[in-house]
Design a protein around this motif. Structure first.
Motif, PDB file in Angstrom:
ATOM      1  N   GLU A 250       0.821  -1.207   0.000  1.00  0.00           N
ATOM      2  CA  GLU A 250       0.000   0.000   0.000  1.00  0.00           C
ATOM      3  C   GLU A 250       0.859   1.263   0.000  1.00  0.00           C
ATOM      4  O   GLU A 250       0.547   2.238  -0.694  1.00  0.00           O
ATOM      5  N   MET A 251       1.930   1.261   0.752  1.00  0.00           N
ATOM      6  CA  MET A 251       2.816   2.421   0.770  1.00  0.00           C
ATOM      7  C   MET A 251       3.450   2.644  -0.596  1.00  0.00           C
ATOM      8  O   MET A 251       3.620   3.783  -1.042  1.00  0.00           O
ATOM      9  N   GLU A 252       3.792   1.567  -1.266  1.00  0.00           N
ATOM     10  CA  GLU A 252       4.354   1.688  -2.618  1.00  0.00           C
ATOM     11  C   GLU A 252       3.278   2.167  -3.607  1.00  0.00           C
ATOM     12  O   GLU A 252       3.541   3.039  -4.445  1.00  0.00           O
ATOM     13  N   LYS A 253       2.088   1.634  -3.479  1.00  0.00           N
ATOM     14  CA  LYS A 253       0.987   1.978  -4.383  1.00  0.00           C
ATOM     15  C   LYS A 253       0.638   3.458  -4.306  1.00  0.00           C
ATOM     16  O   LYS A 253       0.349   4.101  -5.317  1.00  0.00           O
ATOM     17  N   TRP A 254       0.668   4.019  -3.104  1.00  0.00           N
ATOM     18  CA  TRP A 254       0.197   5.389  -2.899  1.00  0.00           C
ATOM     19  C   TRP A 254       1.338   6.394  -2.685  1.00  0.00           C
ATOM     20  O   TRP A 254       1.094   7.522  -2.276  1.00  0.00           O
ATOM     21  N   LYS A 255       2.567   6.005  -2.993  1.00  0.00           N
ATOM     22  CA  LYS A 255       3.710   6.870  -2.677  1.00  0.00           C
ATOM     23  C   LYS A 255       3.678   8.213  -3.402  1.00  0.00           C
ATOM     24  O   LYS A 255       4.254   9.193  -2.926  1.00  0.00           O
ATOM     25  N   ASN A 256       3.001   8.283  -4.535  1.00  0.00           N
ATOM     26  CA  ASN A 256       2.907   9.547  -5.276  1.00  0.00           C
ATOM     27  C   ASN A 256       1.566  10.245  -5.083  1.00  0.00           C
ATOM     28  O   ASN A 256       1.245  11.192  -5.803  1.00  0.00           O
ATOM     29  N   ALA A 257       0.788   9.766  -4.129  1.00  0.00           N
ATOM     30  CA  ALA A 257      -0.569  10.293  -3.933  1.00  0.00           C
ATOM     31  C   ALA A 257      -0.698  11.148  -2.675  1.00  0.00           C
ATOM     32  O   ALA A 257      -1.800  11.440  -2.232  1.00  0.00           O
ATOM     33  N   ASP A 258       0.432  11.557  -2.100  1.00  0.00           N
ATOM     34  CA  ASP A 258       0.420  12.420  -0.921  1.00  0.00           C
ATOM     35  C   ASP A 258      -0.342  11.794   0.242  1.00  0.00           C
ATOM     36  O   ASP A 258      -1.127  12.452   0.918  1.00  0.00           O
ATOM     37  N   LYS A 259      -0.108  10.483   0.449  1.00  0.00           N
ATOM     38  CA  LYS A 259      -0.731   9.785   1.569  1.00  0.00           C
ATOM     39  C   LYS A 259       0.335   9.405   2.581  1.00  0.00           C
ATOM     40  O   LYS A 259       1.486   9.148   2.238  1.00  0.00           O
ATOM     41  N   LEU A 260      -0.062   9.351   3.855  1.00  0.00           N
ATOM     42  CA  LEU A 260       0.880   9.116   4.935  1.00  0.00           C
ATOM     43  C   LEU A 260       0.352   8.092   5.929  1.00  0.00           C
ATOM     44  O   LEU A 260      -0.859   7.987   6.143  1.00  0.00           O
ATOM     45  N   ALA A 261       1.285   7.361   6.522  1.00  0.00           N
ATOM     46  CA  ALA A 261       0.981   6.551   7.697  1.00  0.00           C
ATOM     47  C   ALA A 261       1.739   7.161   8.866  1.00  0.00           C
ATOM     48  O   ALA A 261       2.911   7.530   8.728  1.00  0.00           O
ATOM     49  N   VAL A 262       1.076   7.293   9.998  1.00  0.00           N
ATOM     50  CA  VAL A 262       1.669   7.892  11.196  1.00  0.00           C
ATOM     51  C   VAL A 262       1.536   6.894  12.341  1.00  0.00           C
ATOM     52  O   VAL A 262       0.457   6.351  12.568  1.00  0.00           O
ATOM     53  N   MET A 263       2.638   6.661  13.044  1.00  0.00           N
ATOM     54  CA  MET A 263       2.635   5.655  14.108  1.00  0.00           C
ATOM     55  C   MET A 263       2.452   6.287  15.483  1.00  0.00           C
ATOM     56  O   MET A 263       3.108   7.272  15.831  1.00  0.00           O
ATOM     57  N   THR A 264       1.535   5.709  16.254  1.00  0.00           N
ATOM     58  CA  THR A 264       1.374   6.072  17.665  1.00  0.00           C
ATOM     59  C   THR A 264       1.221   4.780  18.449  1.00  0.00           C
ATOM     60  O   THR A 264       1.390   3.693  17.895  1.00  0.00           O
ATOM     61  N   THR A 265       0.948   4.877  19.733  1.00  0.00           N
ATOM     62  CA  THR A 265       0.900   3.681  20.568  1.00  0.00           C
ATOM     63  C   THR A 265      -0.370   3.623  21.396  1.00  0.00           C
ATOM     64  O   THR A 265      -0.915   4.656  21.785  1.00  0.00           O
ATOM     65  N   GLN A 266      -0.810   2.391  21.677  1.00  0.00           N
ATOM     66  CA  GLN A 266      -1.965   2.184  22.540  1.00  0.00           C
ATOM     67  C   GLN A 266      -1.619   2.388  24.013  1.00  0.00           C
ATOM     68  O   GLN A 266      -2.516   2.522  24.848  1.00  0.00           O
ATOM     69  N   VAL A 267      -0.343   2.416  24.333  1.00  0.00           N
ATOM     70  CA  VAL A 267       0.092   2.608  25.715  1.00  0.00           C
ATOM     71  C   VAL A 267      -0.016   4.095  26.051  1.00  0.00           C
ATOM     72  O   VAL A 267       0.553   4.936  25.360  1.00  0.00           O
ATOM     73  N   VAL A 268      -0.729   4.420  27.099  1.00  0.00           N
ATOM     74  CA  VAL A 268      -1.049   5.811  27.405  1.00  0.00           C
ATOM     75  C   VAL A 268       0.199   6.625  27.755  1.00  0.00           C
ATOM     76  O   VAL A 268       0.375   7.742  27.274  1.00  0.00           O
ATOM     77  N   SER A 269       1.074   6.062  28.592  1.00  0.00           N
ATOM     78  CA  SER A 269       2.187   6.848  29.111  1.00  0.00           C
ATOM     79  C   SER A 269       3.518   6.459  28.480  1.00  0.00           C
ATOM     80  O   SER A 269       3.733   5.307  28.102  1.00  0.00           O
ATOM     81  N   GLU A 270       4.393   7.427  28.370  1.00  0.00           N
ATOM     82  CA  GLU A 270       5.795   7.317  27.984  1.00  0.00           C
ATOM     83  C   GLU A 270       6.052   7.319  26.484  1.00  0.00           C
ATOM     84  O   GLU A 270       7.189   7.511  26.056  1.00  0.00           O
ATOM     85  N   GLY A 271       5.034   7.119  25.655  1.00  0.00           N
ATOM     86  CA  GLY A 271       5.169   7.395  24.232  1.00  0.00           C
ATOM     87  C   GLY A 271       5.818   6.307  23.392  1.00  0.00           C
ATOM     88  O   GLY A 271       6.195   5.244  23.867  1.00  0.00           O
ATOM     89  N   SER A 272       5.958   6.622  22.095  1.00  0.00           N
ATOM     90  CA  SER A 272       6.485   5.667  21.123  1.00  0.00           C
ATOM     91  C   SER A 272       7.972   5.887  20.875  1.00  0.00           C
ATOM     92  O   SER A 272       8.510   6.958  21.152  1.00  0.00           O
ATOM     93  N   ASN A 273       8.597   4.858  20.324  1.00  0.00           N
ATOM     94  CA  ASN A 273       9.974   4.949  19.826  1.00  0.00           C
ATOM     95  C   ASN A 273      10.188   3.751  18.916  1.00  0.00           C
ATOM     96  O   ASN A 273      10.572   2.665  19.368  1.00  0.00           O
ATOM     97  N   MET A 274       9.964   3.945  17.638  1.00  0.00           N
ATOM     98  CA  MET A 274       9.961   2.839  16.687  1.00  0.00           C
ATOM     99  C   MET A 274      11.340   2.230  16.461  1.00  0.00           C
ATOM    100  O   MET A 274      11.451   1.148  15.867  1.00  0.00           O
ATOM    101  N   THR A 275      12.384   2.877  16.892  1.00  0.00           N
ATOM    102  CA  THR A 275      13.731   2.375  16.627  1.00  0.00           C
ATOM    103  C   THR A 275      14.177   1.297  17.612  1.00  0.00           C
ATOM    104  O   THR A 275      15.242   0.708  17.461  1.00  0.00           O
ATOM    105  N   VAL A 276      13.374   0.995  18.628  1.00  0.00           N
ATOM    106  CA  VAL A 276      13.783   0.049  19.665  1.00  0.00           C
ATOM    107  C   VAL A 276      13.761  -1.394  19.156  1.00  0.00           C
ATOM    108  O   VAL A 276      14.700  -2.166  19.374  1.00  0.00           O
TER     109      VAL A 276
END
Length: 334
Positions: A250-276
């Motif tokens: 999907e990301m490849e299909k829509w890469k020229n269509a100005d679409k984005l995926a944004v990552m967040t977390t279901q855990v309320v406190s302390e936030g995300s860090n996708m590099t872990v």
């Protein structure tokens, strides 16, 4: 004595008991009549812009509130918005993006019990809100509830019935109010300049909450119908292996269509860090994904609605998303 405009939108605080359950029925003037002590705090005038259960709140209603504030901004020293609790955190976050750089306080409040009840938190919450709105040091958008002052971008409703319904997420309370006295924990830098008002909030932002066993086809539907997909993942953020192939397609299909995926977390406190972890690091690297870090979900969604409403391109949107507004983000690694 300060002059404050009270804006009524409905909610539990203004509800009456009906055969079908509680329903907003009191006007802002009716609600105000239950706290005669306010006359010793400030002068108050009222304006009814909505009268609905906050479950029914939409971006179109936010525009009505913003319009009421902008049209009356020069006439008052501050504003108190009476609101239902269910979507109060979303509204406070949205107002933080739609009304920026306000030297005058915009306080959002409500209650868990109607103000007409003998036992209620409404009278205290409302009077505290006027006390805070009438104080010289108050500014920008905040929530006053159960004696606590929460930054407009940092609130989450965590309790369905208790009076201490709201918590401040990943950020200290701005202040507490005890016996009519404001005890400030954070000394704010005074706002300079003039406020900015925004009205365009995109409806092309959606939320996908991950759960074990989710079918990948849902990704195709969401990317087809929305411009920004906020993925509420597990832990510090990542993508389950079962969804990875479809996500990449999907990301490849829509890469020229100005679409984005944004990552967040279901855990309320302390936030995300996708590099872990591997499950997050690879897609973060491959797609230069935006992630919310320590932002609340409510702030993430409403900020993206505002940014997409501004028609920002990918890179400009990314830069603007990581620009702090009303204390919405402390940690960020672009």
């Amino acid at each position: 004595m300060k002059k404050i405009l009270m804006i009524g939108t409905g909610g539990t605080i203004a509800s009456k008991q009906t055969d079908a359950g509680l329903k907003p029925g009191l006007t802002a003037e009716d609600v105000l009549s239950y706290i005669p002590a306010v006359k010793d705090v400030c002068r108050v005038e009222t304006l009814q812009v909505l009268n609905l259960d906050s479950t029914n709140m939409t971006p179109a209603h936010w525009k009505n509130i913003v319009n009421a504030i902008e049209e009356n901004y020069s006439k008052y020293d501050g504003f108190v918005v009476c609101h239902g609790t269910d979507t109060l955190a979303y509204t406070a976050a949205a107002l933080s993006y739609m009304v920026q750089n306000s030297a005058k306080p915009i306080v959002v409040t409500g209650s868990q019990k109607p103000i007409s009840k003998d036992v209620t938190d409404a009278k205290t919450n409302l009077l505290d809100s006027f006390i805070y709105a009438a104080d010289d040091e108050s500014q920008n958008v905040s929530i006053v509830f159960d004696g606590k002052v929460i930054c407009g971008t940092r609130a989450k409703k965590e309790r369905a019935k208790s009076y201490n319904a709201f918590s401040s997420i990943n950020f200290p309370y701005l202040a507490v109010i005890q016996d009519g006295v404001i005890l400030r924990y954070i000394q704010e830098v005074p706002v300079r300049g003039i406020p900015s008002f925004y009205y365009e909030m995109s409806d092309r932002v959606t939320l996908l909450k991950l759960y074990p066993g989710m079918k990948p086809e849902v990704l195709s539907y969401l990317f087809e119908n929305y411009d920004i997909v906020v993925i509420e993942s597990f832990g510090v953020g990542g993508m389950p292996e079962a969804l990875m192939q479809t996500f990449y397609a999907e990301m490849e299909k829509w890469k020229n269509a100005d679409k984005l995926a944004v990552m967040t977390t279901q855990v309320v406190s302390e936030g995300s860090n996708m590099t872990v972890y591997e499950v997050g690091r690879q897609i973060k690297q491959d797609f230069h994904m935006i992630e919310s870090y320590d932002m609340t979900l409510e702030a993430t969604i409403t900020k993206l609605m505002w940014l997409r409403g501004m028609n920002y391109s990918h890179e400009r949107l990314r830069e603007a998303f990581y620009t702090e507004i009303n204390k919405d983000m402390l940690y960020r690694k672009k």
